[in-house]
Design a protein around this motif. Structure first.
Motif, PDB file in Angstrom:
ATOM      1  N   ALA A 111       0.833  -1.205   0.000  1.00  0.00           N
ATOM      2  CA  ALA A 111       0.000   0.000   0.000  1.00  0.00           C
ATOM      3  C   ALA A 111       0.867   1.254   0.000  1.00  0.00           C
ATOM      4  CB  ALA A 111      -0.935  -0.003   1.202  1.00  0.00           C
ATOM      5  N   ALA A 112       1.967   1.206   0.731  1.00  0.00           N
ATOM      6  CA  ALA A 112       2.866   2.366   0.751  1.00  0.00           C
ATOM      7  C   ALA A 112       3.441   2.630  -0.632  1.00  0.00           C
ATOM      8  CB  ALA A 112       3.993   2.127   1.756  1.00  0.00           C
ATOM      9  N   ARG A 113       3.811   1.567  -1.321  1.00  0.00           N
ATOM     10  CA  ARG A 113       4.347   1.748  -2.674  1.00  0.00           C
ATOM     11  C   ARG A 113       3.274   2.273  -3.617  1.00  0.00           C
ATOM     12  NH1 ARG A 113       7.642  -4.026  -2.996  1.00  0.00           N
ATOM     13  NH2 ARG A 113       9.375  -3.422  -1.627  1.00  0.00           N
ATOM     14  N   ALA A 114       2.067   1.730  -3.491  1.00  0.00           N
ATOM     15  CA  ALA A 114       0.988   2.181  -4.376  1.00  0.00           C
ATOM     16  C   ALA A 114       0.635   3.643  -4.127  1.00  0.00           C
ATOM     17  CB  ALA A 114      -0.247   1.301  -4.170  1.00  0.00           C
ATOM     18  N   PRO A 317       8.596   7.002   8.922  1.00  0.00           N
ATOM     19  CA  PRO A 317       8.306   7.366   7.539  1.00  0.00           C
ATOM     20  C   PRO A 317       7.624   6.241   6.809  1.00  0.00           C
ATOM     21  CG  PRO A 317      10.596   6.727   7.735  1.00  0.00           C
ATOM     22  CD  PRO A 317      10.008   6.661   9.127  1.00  0.00           C
ATOM     23  N   CYS A 318       6.873   6.606   5.773  1.00  0.00           N
ATOM     24  CA  CYS A 318       6.227   5.605   4.940  1.00  0.00           C
ATOM     25  C   CYS A 318       7.274   4.951   4.053  1.00  0.00           C
ATOM     26  CB  CYS A 318       5.144   6.233   4.061  1.00  0.00           C
ATOM     27  SG  CYS A 318       3.792   6.936   5.008  1.00  0.00           S
ATOM     28  N   PRO A 319       7.179   3.636   3.839  1.00  0.00           N
ATOM     29  CA  PRO A 319       8.116   2.985   2.934  1.00  0.00           C
ATOM     30  C   PRO A 319       7.949   3.539   1.519  1.00  0.00           C
ATOM     31  CG  PRO A 319       6.934   1.370   4.277  1.00  0.00           C
ATOM     32  CD  PRO A 319       6.277   2.685   4.495  1.00  0.00           C
ATOM     33  N   ARG A 320       9.043   3.580   0.811  1.00  0.00           N
ATOM     34  CA  ARG A 320       9.019   4.095  -0.566  1.00  0.00           C
ATOM     35  C   ARG A 320       9.230   2.951  -1.548  1.00  0.00           C
ATOM     36  NH1 ARG A 320       6.377   8.740  -0.572  1.00  0.00           N
ATOM     37  NH2 ARG A 320       7.199  10.159   1.007  1.00  0.00           N
TER      38      ARG A 320
END
Length: 320
Positions: A111-114, A317-320
Motif C-alpha cells: 500500500a505504501a508503494r501504491a 516514515p512511509c516505505p518508498r
C-alpha cells in the motif's frame, strides 16, 4: 496430547469399562429386564456426556478461530485469537496469527508503494496541467484580448464572453492542479494547507469552519500528507454526498497524539458500504500507525476522526 488421541483414549476407556461390566456383574436377559435397560441407558448417557464435554472443550479454540477468520479485516487490525487449546489446535491458532502478521506487513508495504506512486502521478498530472494546459489557455486569453481590441463592437462583446469562459476554465484547471498537488503544504506547512483547503470548500451551499491548535508537535512529511489527504477526502465526501450545510474541521494536540476530526451536519452514513475513498483513508492511516474511526457525529451527520500517536507520527516514515 493431540485432540485425536484424547478422543480415542476416552472412547477406549469408556468401551473397556462397558465391556468389563458386561462380562462381569452386568448381564442382559432375554427379554431385557427393566433394571438392565436402565443400566445400559445410564452407561450410554455417561459415554455421550463424556464425549460431548471433551469435544466442547477441545473444539472451543477452533470456534474462536472461526469467528476470527470471518471478522478479520486487514484495514482494521485488531486483537488476535488467543492460542488456547493443546497440541495441533494451539499450533493452528499460532500459525493463523503469524499469517495475519505477515499479510498485514506485506499489505502495508504494498500500500505504501501504491500510494507513493499515486502521489507521484498526481504530481506529474498537476505539473502538466499547470505548465502545458495552463500556459496554453493563458496564451489563448492574451490572443483573445488582442483580437477583441481590434474587433468591431458587435464582435467584441462575444469575444469578451469567450474570454470569461476561457478564464473560468483556467481557474478550474488551476484548482484541480492544487488539489492534485498541494503546493501550499510543501511551502507553508500543514496548518496553512488545511486553512486553504477549508477555504476551497466554503461556498454558498456549504460553510466550513476550522480550528487548528498552534502548539502542534513536529510531524514528518508523510504524516502531514496523510492528515491533509484524509481531511481532503472527508471534506469532499461531506460536500458531495452528505447534504450537509455546515462542516467543522479541527486539528488538535491531545494526550493521545495529534487528532484530526471532520464533522458535518448531513444525513449520516446509516450503514452504507464504505467506498474506495474511505478505504484509501484507512490504508493511509495504517501507513503511519494512526487510528481512523468513522461514525455518526454528535446529534446528526458524520464524524471522521484520525488520531496520530506523536511517538509514531513524527518518526515513522512511509516505505518508498
Amino acid at each position: 496430547m493431540p485432540l485425536f488421541w484424547r478422543i480415542f483414549l476416552l472412547n477406549a476407556v469408556v468401551l473397556t469399562v462397558a465391556t468389563a461390566l458386561l462380562l462381569g456383574p452386568v448381564t442382559v436377559s432375554t427379554p431385557v429386564l427393566l433394571t438392565e435397560a436402565a443400566v445400559l441407558t445410564a452407561g450410554l448417557a455417561a459415554m455421550l456426556i463424556a464425549n460431548g464435554v471433551l469435544l466442547r472443550v477441545g473444539l472451543a479454540p477452533l470456534q474462536r478461530l472461526t469467528r476470527a477468520m470471518t471478522t478479520t479485516d486487514l484495514l482494521r487490525p485488531g486483537a488476535r485469537p488467543a492460542a488456547g487449546g493443546q497440541g495441533e489446535v494451539a499450533e493452528l491458532i499460532t500459525t493463523f496469527n503469524a499469517m495475519l502478521d505477515r499479510l498485514e506487513a506485506e499489505r502495508t508495504v504494498s500500500a505504501a508503494r501504491a500510494l507513493s506512486a499515486q502521489e507521484a502521478e498526481r504530481h506529474r498530472i498537476a505539473q502538466e496541467l499547470h505548465d502545458e494546459v495552463g500556459q496554453t489557455l493563458t496564451a489563448v486569453l492574451l490572443e483573445l484580448k488582442r483580437v477583441a481590441d481590434h474587433a468591431p463592437p458587435a464582435v467584441r462583446d462575444e469575444l469578451h464572453q469567450v474570454q470569461e469562459t476561457t478564464r473560468a476554465g483556467l481557474d478550474e484547471i488551476r484548482r484541480i492542479a492544487r488539489r492534485l498537488r498541494p503546493g501550499v503544504l510543501e511551502e507553508l506547512g500543514l496548518s496553512s494547507a488545511l486553512k486553504a483547503l477549508t477555504g476551497e470548500f466554503t461556498g454558498p451551499a456549504l460553510s466550513v469552519r476550522h480550528h487548528i491548535d498552534a502548539d502542534l508537535p513536529p510531524l514528518s512529511r508523510d504524516t502531514e500528507l496523510v492528515l491533509y489527504r484524509v481531511a481532503q477526502e472527508s471534506l469532499t465526501n461531506a460536500a458531495r454526498h452528505s447534504g450537509a450545510r455546515r462542516v467543522g474541521l479541527a486539528l488538535e494536540h491531545t494526550p493521545a497524539g495529534v487528532e484530526l476530526s471532520v464533522r458535518d451536519d448531513g444525513h449520516g452514513i446509516h450503514g452504507a458500504p464504505e467506498g474506495s475513498g474511505i478505504g484509501g483513508m484507512r490504508e493511509r492511516a495504517l501507513l503511519i500507525g494512526a487510528d481512523l474511526s468513522l461514525g455518526p457525529g454528535h446529534g446528526s451527520g458524520t464524524e471522521v476522526r484520525l488520531v496520530v500517536p506523536t511517538h509514531r507520527g513524527s518518526h515513522r516514515p512511509c516505505p518508498r
